[in-house]
Scaffold this active site. Structure first.
Site, short mmCIF file in Angstrom:
data_model
loop_
_atom_site.label_atom_id
_atom_site.label_comp_id
_atom_site.label_asym_id
_atom_site.label_seq_id
_atom_site.Cartn_x
_atom_site.Cartn_y
_atom_site.Cartn_z
N ASP A 151 71.17 18.33 15.94
CA ASP A 151 71.02 17.18 14.60
C ASP A 151 69.61 17.76 14.04
O ASP A 151 69.46 17.30 12.88
CB ASP A 151 70.55 15.96 15.56
CG ASP A 151 69.25 16.18 16.09
OD1 ASP A 151 68.09 15.27 15.59
OD2 ASP A 151 69.21 16.60 17.23
N PHE A 210 74.75 20.87 24.22
CA PHE A 210 74.13 19.80 23.74
C PHE A 210 72.79 19.82 23.53
O PHE A 210 72.13 20.05 24.53
CB PHE A 210 74.62 18.32 24.33
CG PHE A 210 76.24 17.83 24.19
CD1 PHE A 210 76.40 16.86 23.60
CD2 PHE A 210 77.05 18.69 24.83
CE1 PHE A 210 77.87 16.35 23.46
CE2 PHE A 210 78.31 18.42 24.69
CZ PHE A 210 78.92 17.22 23.99
N ASP A 211 72.23 19.36 22.42
CA ASP A 211 70.78 18.87 22.34
C ASP A 211 70.67 17.46 22.76
O ASP A 211 71.70 16.94 23.26
CB ASP A 211 70.34 18.89 20.77
CG ASP A 211 69.09 18.66 20.71
OD1 ASP A 211 68.04 19.01 21.57
OD2 ASP A 211 68.65 17.98 19.64
N VAL A 212 69.34 16.69 22.90
CA VAL A 212 69.49 15.51 23.57
C VAL A 212 68.84 14.64 22.51
O VAL A 212 69.49 13.78 21.91
CB VAL A 212 68.54 15.63 24.56
CG1 VAL A 212 68.37 14.07 25.28
CG2 VAL A 212 69.18 16.41 25.83
#
Length: 576
Positions: free
Chosen positions: A168, A8-10
């Site tokens: 994203d 995951f990115d944050v």
């Protein structure tokens, strides 16, 4: 195929930080007479490191003598906004829970420094949700360079094509692409362009959509739903007031003296498991009756009887007849169902969802446990409101209920070990009896049903005392018998019956903590049991897991070829 790791990115993916930063850019820009910085310069900066951001600002705002001052003000104001509030992106918690149910490791790879990342994730109780977290100041090169993703892969020893990245931003997608890791893009502020479409295998609107992609990559089985059950139980306990409210409101409309539950199959068995709890905590009589018994004869209900029909699938034809019978008796046709949008809704006056989640493959496992739990939660809330129980009793039961999801998981694992140990005995498919008292009688009913419908061999359930008054005379050493301890008033009797049966057949097993049963023939219950009437919630997985494993081992899922004629004569489900 499912990935072995999900990264995951944050910012912008898990946390709605980018919207706050966009607000800061717009606000500061207006002070300097520059409109729409949030949709111009800021979007170029998303995912970039500090030096890259400074270069972008200097180029875009070169008309100012000190563009770095504008950037400094943006950073200060953005930090203030983020200290006020950070929102979790839609679907994050649901996705993390679903990934956890699949036992897939999760990691974080973010361009943000570690201190800031820790502060934000800890504040939202997310830090401990991940198996590994790597931040921007812990690598030499920032996204779009692939170093951060390559480092995460090395940590887990996973090949690029065995992992997924969720991103994203444009630079994040490019970094994943350059690391040769399949990427799903969930655009935040900047929509996907042609470049991102080429560099990802999916572009979706929210993290919820990632669950659907995962589901398409897994082979859903009975075991899938068995493993999902603990989390669904936990969610429903937390939301007890909300999910039980429709049924509680109906029940509290008057002082009912008894409760009628009309159900068949696993729904009937689940109601039988919950019946003793309902009787104790609602202080009323409870009648569990099959739909056709109700339709044909036993339907002398009065105004003092609270009556509802249960259908897990929402398709049972006999439940339709029961609902119609209720209407003919000038009573509200109340339906409790796990599928509130399916066929039966058009036959009911009131439809109550018992919140079982999704179960579309195999035989009912999660559905029966969630029905039992719903009836138990309904009894607790109603009992408290009717002053049948005190707040202290309610709190004690809720405390034990919160331990039940973990107990369910432990029993799952114990059963898997038991199956491997007794593989030969479990796959012999000889006639099998299931016996018990009180709530354990309900467990016996469902154990027999589950084993019979999956393994296709003779399985029968009896109240334990009834069993030894005739049915026991057929016993030989070839039979298998399961004795289910209720751990309360019937305990000593069931253990005596176990010893008697064991003298005839060595294939006699008990679910118990009694020292009179040796470890070779027992599945132990390694918990402190305050309320034995909750036991079905965590004992049923014994027979669910065994049914699945035996049927998978022997491939007994298909019925006999002649069975294709059966539905020509009687129909049990509407057209699904």
């Amino acid at each position: 195929m499912l990935p072995k790791l999900i990264i995951f990115d944050v910012d912008g993916l898990m946390l709605d930080t980018e919207a706050r930063w966009q607000e800061a850019w717009d606000s500061v820009g207006k002070r300097y007479g520059v409109q729409d910085l949030g949709n111009t310069t800021f979007l170029k900066c998303v995912g970039r490191n500090g030096k890259e951001v400074e270069d972008i600002v200097k180029n875009d705002l070169r008309q100012f003598a000190h563009p770095e001052k504008i950037l400094q003000e943006v950073r200060e104001y953005g930090d203030e906004l983020l200290k006020e509030r950070i929102d979790i992106k839609k679907g994050l918690m649901e996705l993390l829970r679903f990934i956890q149910s699949l036992s897939i490791p999760v990691a974080v790879a973010t361009a943000t420094d570690k201190d800031t990342t820790y502060q934000r994730l800890s504040r939202l109780q997310l830090w401990d949700q991940f198996d590994y977290i790597l931040c921007g100041n812990e690598v030499h090169l920032r996204k779009p360079h692939p170093e951060i993703y390559e480092t995460v892969l090395n940590y887990f020893g996973v090949n690029p094509q065995e992992a997924w990245v969720l991103e994203d931003s444009y630079v994040g997608v490019e970094a994943a692409y350059r690391a040769h890791i399949p990427c799903i893009m969930i655009p935040d502020l900047a929509p996907a362009q042609e470049k991102q479409k080429r560099e990802t295998f999916a572009i979706v609107d929210s993290l919820i959509d990632v669950i659907d992609i995962l589901k398409k990559n897994i082979q859903v089985t009975m075991m899938t739903y068995i493993q999902e059950t603990p989390q669904q139980m936990k969610d429903n306990i937390i939301n007890i007031e909300e999910i039980t409210k429709p049924l509680v409101q109906l029940y509290l409309q008057k002082e009912y003296q008894s409760l009628w539950i009309i159900a068949c199959g696993s729904s009937f068995n689940g109601a039988q498991c919950a019946k003793p709890f309902l009787m104790k905590y609602l202080n009323c009589d409870v009648k569990v009756i099959s739909p056709m018994s109700f339709v044909y004869f036993e339907n002398q209900i009065t105004e003092d009887d609270f009556v509802f029909v249960v259908s897990q699938s929402g398709h049972s034809t006999n439940c339709i007849q029961a609902l119609q019978k209720l209407k003919s008796l000038h009573r509200e046709a109340v339906l409790i169902t796990g599928q509130k949008n399916d066929d039966l809704k058009s036959y009911a006056d009131i439809v109550v969802d018992y919140h079982m989640g999704i179960e579309t493959v195999g035989y009912v496992t999660k559905g029966i446990v969630m029905l039992m739990e719903y009836l138990i939660l309904f009894a607790l809330v109603s009992g408290l409101k009717k002053h049948c129980i005190h707040q202290e009793v309610y709190d004690e039961i809720i405390k034990e209920l919160l331990e039940v999801p973990e107990r369910h998981q432990i029993i799952q694992e114990e059963t898997k070990q038991f199956y491997q140990k007794y593989l030969y005995e479990m796959t012999s498919l000889n006639p099998t009896f299931f016996i018990g008292f009180i709530q354990s009688y309900g467990i016996a009913l469902e154990g027999a049903l589950k084993m019979a419908e999956t393994t296709k061999h003779p399985c029968m359930a009896y109240e334990a005392e009834e069993f030894i008054h005739g049915f026991n005379l057929q016993l030989t050493p070839a039979y298998t018998v399961w004795c289910i301890d209720d751990c309360s008033q019937g305990s000593s009797r069931i253990i005596s019956i176990y010893q008697a049966i064991q003298s005839v057949t060595p294939r006699t097993y008990a679910i118990t903590n009694s020292p009179l049963v040796d470890d070779e023939h027992a599945i132990r219950i390694p918990f402190h049991i305050h309320e034995p009437l909750l036991m079905p919630l965590y004992i049923l997985p014994v027979f669910q897991v065994l049914s699945y494993q035996i049927s998978e081992e022997l491939q007994t899922w298909n019925t006999h070829p002649r069975f294709s004629k059966f539905n020509d004569y009687v129909q049990t489900k509407t057209n699904e």
